[in-house]
Design a protein around this motif. Sequence first.
Motif, PDB file in Angstrom:
ATOM      1  N   ALA A   1       0.783  -1.230  -0.132  1.00 42.99           N
ATOM      2  CA  ALA A   1       0.010  -0.159   0.020  1.00 42.99           C
ATOM      3  C   ALA A   1       0.854   1.285  -0.053  1.00 42.99           C
ATOM      4  CB  ALA A   1      -0.917   0.268   1.410  1.00 42.99           C
ATOM      5  N   LEU A   2       2.323   1.171   0.319  1.00 41.63           N
ATOM      6  CA  LEU A   2       2.977   2.283   0.245  1.00 41.63           C
ATOM      7  C   LEU A   2       3.538   2.669  -1.015  1.00 41.63           C
ATOM      8  CD1 LEU A   2       2.867   1.404   3.308  1.00 41.63           C
ATOM      9  CD2 LEU A   2       5.185   2.203   3.605  1.00 41.63           C
ATOM     10  N   SER A   3       3.610   4.052  -1.091  1.00 39.68           N
ATOM     11  CA  SER A   3       4.285   4.517  -2.481  1.00 39.68           C
ATOM     12  C   SER A   3       5.830   4.265  -2.320  1.00 39.68           C
ATOM     13  CB  SER A   3       3.824   5.888  -2.695  1.00 39.68           C
ATOM     14  OG  SER A   3       4.644   6.757  -1.540  1.00 39.68           O
ATOM     15  N   ASP A   4       6.553   4.567  -3.323  1.00 42.75           N
ATOM     16  CA  ASP A   4       7.925   4.498  -3.464  1.00 42.75           C
ATOM     17  C   ASP A   4       8.522   5.616  -2.554  1.00 42.75           C
ATOM     18  OD1 ASP A   4       7.730   2.625  -5.334  1.00 42.75           O
ATOM     19  OD2 ASP A   4       8.263   3.721  -7.077  1.00 42.75           O
ATOM     20  N   ALA A   5       7.804   6.694  -2.573  1.00 42.94           N
ATOM     21  CA  ALA A   5       8.609   7.797  -1.666  1.00 42.94           C
ATOM     22  C   ALA A   5       8.263   7.415  -0.250  1.00 42.94           C
ATOM     23  CB  ALA A   5       7.635   9.129  -1.941  1.00 42.94           C
ATOM     24  N   GLU A   6       7.276   6.804   0.103  1.00 42.36           N
ATOM     25  CA  GLU A   6       6.949   6.396   1.706  1.00 42.36           C
ATOM     26  C   GLU A   6       7.730   5.371   2.022  1.00 42.36           C
ATOM     27  OE1 GLU A   6       2.185   7.258   2.223  1.00 42.36           O
ATOM     28  OE2 GLU A   6       2.596   5.484   1.084  1.00 42.36           O
ATOM     29  N   LEU A   7       8.197   4.440   0.975  1.00 42.50           N
ATOM     30  CA  LEU A   7       8.941   3.194   1.496  1.00 42.50           C
ATOM     31  C   LEU A   7      10.619   3.744   1.436  1.00 42.50           C
ATOM     32  CD1 LEU A   7       7.901   0.451  -1.175  1.00 42.50           C
ATOM     33  CD2 LEU A   7       7.728   0.261   1.255  1.00 42.50           C
ATOM     34  N   LEU A   8      10.951   4.849   0.797  1.00 41.44           N
ATOM     35  CA  LEU A   8      12.296   5.454   0.860  1.00 41.44           C
ATOM     36  C   LEU A   8      12.299   6.302   1.936  1.00 41.44           C
ATOM     37  CD1 LEU A   8      14.905   5.892  -0.393  1.00 41.44           C
ATOM     38  CD2 LEU A   8      13.811   7.750  -2.133  1.00 41.44           C
ATOM     39  N   GLY A   9      11.062   6.784   2.417  1.00 43.73           N
ATOM     40  CA  GLY A   9      11.062   7.622   3.529  1.00 43.73           C
ATOM     41  C   GLY A   9      11.395   6.738   4.824  1.00 43.73           C
ATOM     42  N   ILE A  10      10.774   5.571   4.907  1.00 43.38           N
ATOM     43  CA  ILE A  10      11.146   4.688   5.817  1.00 43.38           C
ATOM     44  C   ILE A  10      12.576   4.149   5.780  1.00 43.38           C
ATOM     45  CG2 ILE A  10      10.851   2.304   6.891  1.00 43.38           C
ATOM     46  CD1 ILE A  10       7.786   2.286   5.867  1.00 43.38           C
ATOM     47  N   LEU A  11      13.139   4.086   4.993  1.00 42.20           N
ATOM     48  CA  LEU A  11      14.643   3.898   4.849  1.00 42.20           C
ATOM     49  C   LEU A  11      15.401   5.061   5.490  1.00 42.20           C
ATOM     50  CD1 LEU A  11      15.021   2.104   1.353  1.00 42.20           C
ATOM     51  CD2 LEU A  11      15.196   1.139   3.596  1.00 42.20           C
ATOM     52  N   ILE A  12      15.174   6.197   5.020  1.00 39.37           N
ATOM     53  CA  ILE A  12      15.875   7.236   5.477  1.00 39.37           C
ATOM     54  C   ILE A  12      15.822   7.788   6.853  1.00 39.37           C
ATOM     55  CG2 ILE A  12      16.370   8.051   3.175  1.00 39.37           C
ATOM     56  CD1 ILE A  12      14.651  10.466   3.162  1.00 39.37           C
ATOM     57  N   GLY A  13      14.521   7.532   7.413  1.00 42.35           N
ATOM     58  CA  GLY A  13      14.032   7.605   8.908  1.00 42.35           C
ATOM     59  C   GLY A  13      13.445   9.111   9.008  1.00 42.35           C
ATOM     60  N   SER A  14      14.633   9.993   8.756  1.00 44.78           N
ATOM     61  CA  SER A  14      14.042  11.410   9.050  1.00 44.78           C
ATOM     62  C   SER A  14      14.459  12.442   7.768  1.00 44.78           C
ATOM     63  CB  SER A  14      14.903  11.975  10.245  1.00 44.78           C
ATOM     64  OG  SER A  14      16.270  11.955  10.084  1.00 44.78           O
ATOM     65  N   GLY A  15      14.032  13.657   7.889  1.00 46.96           N
ATOM     66  CA  GLY A  15      14.043  14.607   6.569  1.00 46.96           C
ATOM     67  C   GLY A  15      15.497  15.681   7.303  1.00 46.96           C
ATOM     68  N   ASN A  16      14.956  17.013   6.733  1.00 46.95           N
ATOM     69  CA  ASN A  16      15.761  18.156   7.141  1.00 46.95           C
ATOM     70  C   ASN A  16      14.610  19.109   7.957  1.00 46.95           C
ATOM     71  OD1 ASN A  16      14.578  19.590   4.958  1.00 46.95           O
ATOM     72  ND2 ASN A  16      16.141  18.576   3.747  1.00 46.95           N
ATOM     73  N   LYS A  17      15.236  20.136   8.358  1.00 43.71           N
ATOM     74  CA  LYS A  17      14.410  21.279   8.767  1.00 43.71           C
ATOM     75  C   LYS A  17      13.420  21.611   8.035  1.00 43.71           C
ATOM     76  CE  LYS A  17      17.380  25.073   7.747  1.00 43.71           C
ATOM     77  NZ  LYS A  17      18.044  26.297   8.161  1.00 43.71           N
ATOM     78  N   ASN A  18      13.452  21.550   6.737  1.00 42.66           N
ATOM     79  CA  ASN A  18      12.144  22.012   6.017  1.00 42.66           C
ATOM     80  C   ASN A  18      11.290  21.104   5.299  1.00 42.66           C
ATOM     81  OD1 ASN A  18      13.089  24.858   5.952  1.00 42.66           O
ATOM     82  ND2 ASN A  18      14.760  24.271   4.568  1.00 42.66           N
ATOM     83  N   GLU A  19      11.793  19.621   5.199  1.00 45.73           N
ATOM     84  CA  GLU A  19      11.080  18.550   4.789  1.00 45.73           C
ATOM     85  C   GLU A  19      11.021  17.560   5.770  1.00 45.73           C
ATOM     86  OE1 GLU A  19      12.543  18.656   0.025  1.00 45.73           O
ATOM     87  OE2 GLU A  19      14.021  18.309   1.218  1.00 45.73           O
ATOM     88  N   THR A  20       9.671  16.628   5.587  1.00 51.60           N
ATOM     89  CA  THR A  20       9.685  15.592   6.390  1.00 51.60           C
ATOM     90  C   THR A  20      10.511  14.602   5.519  1.00 51.60           C
ATOM     91  OG1 THR A  20       7.679  14.731   5.113  1.00 51.60           O
ATOM     92  CG2 THR A  20       7.300  15.841   6.865  1.00 51.60           C
ATOM     93  N   ALA A  21      10.707  13.160   5.999  1.00 51.19           N
ATOM     94  CA  ALA A  21      11.519  12.249   5.255  1.00 51.19           C
ATOM     95  C   ALA A  21      10.730  11.866   3.992  1.00 51.19           C
ATOM     96  CB  ALA A  21      11.421  10.961   6.440  1.00 51.19           C
TER      97      ALA A  21
END
Length: 232
Positions: free
Chosen positions: A29-49
Amino acid sequence: MENKQKLNIKDWAEEDRPREKMLLKGVAALSDAELLGILIGSGNKNETAVELAQRILHSASNNLNALGKFAIKDLIRNFNGIGEAKAITIAAAMELGKRRKLSEVMVQPQITSSDDVYHIFHPVLADLNHEEVWVLLLNRSNKVIKKMQVSKGGINGTVVDVRLIMKEAIDSLATAMILCHNHPSGNSNPSGNDNEITRNLKEAGRIMDIQLLDHIIISDGDFYSYLDEGEL
């Protein structure tokens, strides 16, 4: 003008958070971006993972094969919030995906007779001086999903918890099962306890629509099949 405040992933509705969404709806059910977001765990001060993952994917034309060609140093240099550890994680995931494509598909053995079960379990059980109970969990084509030990006991017997077998069968989405155990005595004839376990598991399977196809008792060089003997 009202300042737009960045929402952290923890501020999202629970069903929209990638990890929670995976647990709730399954990984597909997850998009590619959501899967990649799980891998990187966190984003930066302006963006979520996930937002950072979307930008990374956009730079690769939203193509995972193209993303797999990104060098670690390029990921670090071009994307704020991607350090060495995260870049290595992405590269490792891309490599695993490539290796999965190259791996041979595992061939699941198909059960067509009691002989098939005997040949699977004889090497496991024949030489033991104690009893062990195993179960084969099967799909609709009678192909083996899982082989697992459910009990280990003494010379004269062992205790079988039907509830644990049924839980594993349900969790594995099995549609059928075959019970198998050994008799260290060399006598493959069933005992009264064997008959009771067979009846109980058959009834539990009937309720849950998971058929007990057979119960095999193995001794050294011989076996007893409840199905072949018309006792199931």
